[in-house]
Scaffold this motif. Structure first.
Motif, PDB file in Angstrom:
ATOM      1  N   LEU A  58       0.828  -1.203   0.000  1.00 34.92           N
ATOM      2  CA  LEU A  58       0.000   0.000   0.000  1.00 34.92           C
ATOM      3  C   LEU A  58       0.864   1.256   0.000  1.00 34.92           C
ATOM      4  CD1 LEU A  58      -0.037   1.471   3.083  1.00 34.92           C
ATOM      5  CD2 LEU A  58      -1.219  -0.655   3.627  1.00 34.92           C
ATOM      6  N   LYS A  59       0.241   2.362  -0.411  1.00 34.27           N
ATOM      7  CA  LYS A  59       0.884   3.665  -0.350  1.00 34.27           C
ATOM      8  C   LYS A  59       0.124   4.525   0.653  1.00 34.27           C
ATOM      9  CE  LYS A  59       2.970   3.999  -4.958  1.00 34.27           C
ATOM     10  NZ  LYS A  59       3.107   4.811  -6.175  1.00 34.27           N
ATOM     11  N   ASP A  60       0.871   5.198   1.533  1.00 33.15           N
ATOM     12  CA  ASP A  60       0.241   6.079   2.516  1.00 33.15           C
ATOM     13  C   ASP A  60       1.277   7.071   3.009  1.00 33.15           C
ATOM     14  OD1 ASP A  60      -1.143   7.123   4.932  1.00 33.15           O
ATOM     15  OD2 ASP A  60      -2.529   5.480   4.505  1.00 33.15           O
ATOM     16  N   HIS A  61       0.867   8.347   3.136  1.00 30.86           N
ATOM     17  CA  HIS A  61       1.779   9.383   3.608  1.00 30.86           C
ATOM     18  C   HIS A  61       2.025   9.281   5.114  1.00 30.86           C
ATOM     19  CE1 HIS A  61       1.760  11.295  -0.298  1.00 30.86           C
ATOM     20  NE2 HIS A  61       0.433  11.364  -0.293  1.00 30.86           N
ATOM     21  N   ASN A  62       1.153   8.577   5.833  1.00 28.51           N
ATOM     22  CA  ASN A  62       1.319   8.400   7.277  1.00 28.51           C
ATOM     23  C   ASN A  62       2.198   7.186   7.558  1.00 28.51           C
ATOM     24  OD1 ASN A  62      -0.555  10.540   7.912  1.00 28.51           O
ATOM     25  ND2 ASN A  62      -2.187   9.115   7.298  1.00 28.51           N
ATOM     26  N   ASP A  63       2.839   7.206   8.723  1.00 28.39           N
ATOM     27  CA  ASP A  63       3.658   6.061   9.121  1.00 28.39           C
ATOM     28  C   ASP A  63       2.745   4.999   9.727  1.00 28.39           C
ATOM     29  OD1 ASP A  63       5.547   4.273   9.905  1.00 28.39           O
ATOM     30  OD2 ASP A  63       6.656   5.628  11.217  1.00 28.39           O
ATOM     31  N   LYS A  69       1.510  -3.634  12.395  1.00 32.88           N
ATOM     32  CA  LYS A  69       1.943  -4.682  13.328  1.00 32.88           C
ATOM     33  C   LYS A  69       0.850  -5.006  14.339  1.00 32.88           C
ATOM     34  CE  LYS A  69       6.910  -3.726  13.024  1.00 32.88           C
ATOM     35  NZ  LYS A  69       8.120  -3.254  13.749  1.00 32.88           N
ATOM     36  N   LEU A  70       0.168  -3.960  14.818  1.00 32.96           N
ATOM     37  CA  LEU A  70      -0.895  -4.181  15.798  1.00 32.96           C
ATOM     38  C   LEU A  70      -2.086  -4.912  15.194  1.00 32.96           C
ATOM     39  CD1 LEU A  70      -0.838  -0.753  17.689  1.00 32.96           C
ATOM     40  CD2 LEU A  70      -0.113  -2.963  18.581  1.00 32.96           C
ATOM     41  N   ASN A  71      -2.214  -4.858  13.892  1.00 34.08           N
ATOM     42  CA  ASN A  71      -3.315  -5.557  13.217  1.00 34.08           C
ATOM     43  C   ASN A  71      -2.920  -6.933  12.714  1.00 34.08           C
ATOM     44  OD1 ASN A  71      -5.977  -3.853  12.747  1.00 34.08           O
ATOM     45  ND2 ASN A  71      -4.275  -2.410  12.727  1.00 34.08           N
ATOM     46  N   GLY A  72      -1.761  -7.426  13.148  1.00 31.28           N
ATOM     47  CA  GLY A  72      -1.393  -8.812  12.871  1.00 31.28           C
ATOM     48  C   GLY A  72      -0.405  -9.026  11.756  1.00 31.28           C
ATOM     49  N   PHE A  73       0.055  -7.957  11.090  1.00 32.44           N
ATOM     50  CA  PHE A  73       1.016  -8.120  10.002  1.00 32.44           C
ATOM     51  C   PHE A  73       2.437  -8.237  10.548  1.00 32.44           C
ATOM     52  CE2 PHE A  73      -2.596  -6.154   7.859  1.00 32.44           C
ATOM     53  CZ  PHE A  73      -2.670  -6.866   6.677  1.00 32.44           C
ATOM     54  N   ILE A  74       3.275  -8.943   9.812  1.00 37.77           N
ATOM     55  CA  ILE A  74       4.679  -9.114  10.198  1.00 37.77           C
ATOM     56  C   ILE A  74       5.580  -8.649   9.060  1.00 37.77           C
ATOM     57  CG2 ILE A  74       4.146 -11.042  11.736  1.00 37.77           C
ATOM     58  CD1 ILE A  74       5.187 -12.936   9.568  1.00 37.77           C
ATOM     59  N   ASN A  75       6.878  -8.546   9.362  1.00 38.29           N
ATOM     60  CA  ASN A  75       7.877  -8.138   8.364  1.00 38.29           C
ATOM     61  C   ASN A  75       7.446  -6.854   7.635  1.00 38.29           C
ATOM     62  OD1 ASN A  75       9.351 -10.467   9.000  1.00 38.29           O
ATOM     63  ND2 ASN A  75       8.298 -11.665   7.438  1.00 38.29           N
ATOM     64  N   VAL A  76       7.063  -5.870   8.415  1.00 39.51           N
ATOM     65  CA  VAL A  76       6.598  -4.594   7.850  1.00 39.51           C
ATOM     66  C   VAL A  76       7.803  -3.762   7.415  1.00 39.51           C
ATOM     67  CG1 VAL A  76       5.302  -2.481   8.296  1.00 39.51           C
ATOM     68  CG2 VAL A  76       4.565  -4.654   9.333  1.00 39.51           C
ATOM     69  N   ASN A  77       7.799  -3.325   6.160  1.00 44.38           N
ATOM     70  CA  ASN A  77       8.889  -2.501   5.625  1.00 44.38           C
ATOM     71  C   ASN A  77       8.312  -1.301   4.882  1.00 44.38           C
ATOM     72  OD1 ASN A  77      11.369  -4.150   6.218  1.00 44.38           O
ATOM     73  ND2 ASN A  77      10.192  -5.657   5.069  1.00 44.38           N
ATOM     74  N   LYS A  78       9.061  -0.196   4.890  1.00 47.97           N
ATOM     75  CA  LYS A  78       8.646   1.021   4.200  1.00 47.97           C
ATOM     76  C   LYS A  78       9.815   1.550   3.396  1.00 47.97           C
ATOM     77  CE  LYS A  78       7.288   5.815   5.033  1.00 47.97           C
ATOM     78  NZ  LYS A  78       7.129   6.876   6.059  1.00 47.97           N
ATOM     79  N   PHE A 111       4.462   0.736   1.701  1.00 50.34           N
ATOM     80  CA  PHE A 111       4.575  -0.234   2.795  1.00 50.34           C
ATOM     81  C   PHE A 111       4.330  -1.634   2.247  1.00 50.34           C
ATOM     82  CE2 PHE A 111       3.567   3.711   4.866  1.00 50.34           C
ATOM     83  CZ  PHE A 111       4.273   3.693   6.061  1.00 50.34           C
ATOM     84  N   VAL A 112       5.166  -2.562   2.683  1.00 52.72           N
ATOM     85  CA  VAL A 112       4.987  -3.978   2.351  1.00 52.72           C
ATOM     86  C   VAL A 112       4.902  -4.744   3.671  1.00 52.72           C
ATOM     87  CG1 VAL A 112       5.894  -6.007   1.192  1.00 52.72           C
ATOM     88  CG2 VAL A 112       6.253  -3.736   0.196  1.00 52.72           C
ATOM     89  N   ALA A 113       3.808  -5.457   3.864  1.00 55.75           N
ATOM     90  CA  ALA A 113       3.608  -6.209   5.102  1.00 55.75           C
ATOM     91  C   ALA A 113       3.102  -7.607   4.763  1.00 55.75           C
ATOM     92  CB  ALA A 113       2.617  -5.497   6.006  1.00 55.75           C
TER      93      ALA A 113
END
Length: 250
Positions: free
Chosen positions: A91-96, A102-111, A117-119
């Motif tokens: 996804l693309k988002d201007h916010n961090d 991570k709190l919603n269950g995704f892992i290996n989050v990268n920006k 963002f790739v999660a």
């Protein structure tokens, strides 16, 4: 886009984008997925029942300007549900969104520098069950023989006769005169940290007897002055040591 491979099933989440740009994005994704399935969903209309659980390998969200999709917890909950185990959200988002993802269950989050963002989803579904093989006979803690014996009261052979803890010297009554000598110094002189009472006894021996200035202190409080050292004590005979009768009624 390099995460999309041949055969992948891809979900594109959009909202209010230019139809030409949306069409171009879909064609690009189809060229990468080739024989895979590509589906469009509006971010304001997608629900948990829109798509079956674990039906997509890749979810693309907010990819086309003006990037106006808000990735709320409710939307991310839907996305992680429709993703297959080990599937990716791009996804693309201007916010961090690192912590939010991570709190919603995704892992290996990268920006990356382009606010992309790739999660990943975990390799298992939420609520999955697995059997644990603990072996035919679980291990049991065992106490040491000595400890176990003591815990169970011990054997008669291990008990100690309390009479053997004292010898004949311990049973001898000490000489009264020996108690008047300090056990540390060996003399009739109290040690620095005396606790046997010898220090108090010696202080009593050296204490000077108060002297009367009027000579009538022994008669009682009615005859004593305000500074009399015997004030409050009972009457006594001249030269007699003042003693208090602790058994007398008050």
């Amino acid at each position: 886009m390099n995460h999309i491979k041949d055969g992948h099933s891809v979900l594109i989440i959009w909202n209010g984008n230019d139809q030409n740009e949306l069409s171009n994005l879909m064609n690009e994704v189809k060229s990468l997925a080739k024989i895979g399935n590509v589906v469009l969903e509006n971010s304001e209309r997608i629900t948990e029942s829109s798509r079956p659980q674990s039906s997509f390998d890749i979810v693309l969200s907010n990819w086309i300007p003006p990037h106006s999709i808000s990735h709320t917890d409710s939307l991310l909950a839907i996305i992680i549900k429709v993703l297959r185990p080990s599937g990716r959200l791009i996804l693309k988002d201007h916010n961090d969104l690192t912590s939010t993802l991570k709190l919603n269950g995704f892992i290996n989050v990268n920006k990356d520098s382009g606010n992309v963002f790739v999660a990943e989803k975990t390799k298992f579904e939420v609520g999955s069950k697995a059997s644990l093989k603990l072996g035919s006979k679980p291990a049991v803690w065992k106490l040491d023989d000595t400890v176990e014996s003591a815990w169970n009261g011990g054997n008669d052979d291990d008990t100690i006769d309390p009479d053997q803890l004292l010898d004949e010297d311990d049973l001898k009554k000490p000489d009264k005169q020996s108690l008047r000598v300090c056990a540390t110094t060996g003399k009739r002189k109290a040690c620095a940290d005396c606790s046997c009472g010898l220090a108090e006894e010696l202080r009593g021996e050296t204490k000077e007897t108060p002297k009367s200035s009027c000579g009538s202190c022994y008669l009682g409080d009615a005859f004593r002055c305000a500074t009399c050292p015997y004030l409050g004590m009972p009457a006594f005979k001249p030269g007699e040591k003042v003693m208090l009768d602790l058994k007398a009624d008050i």
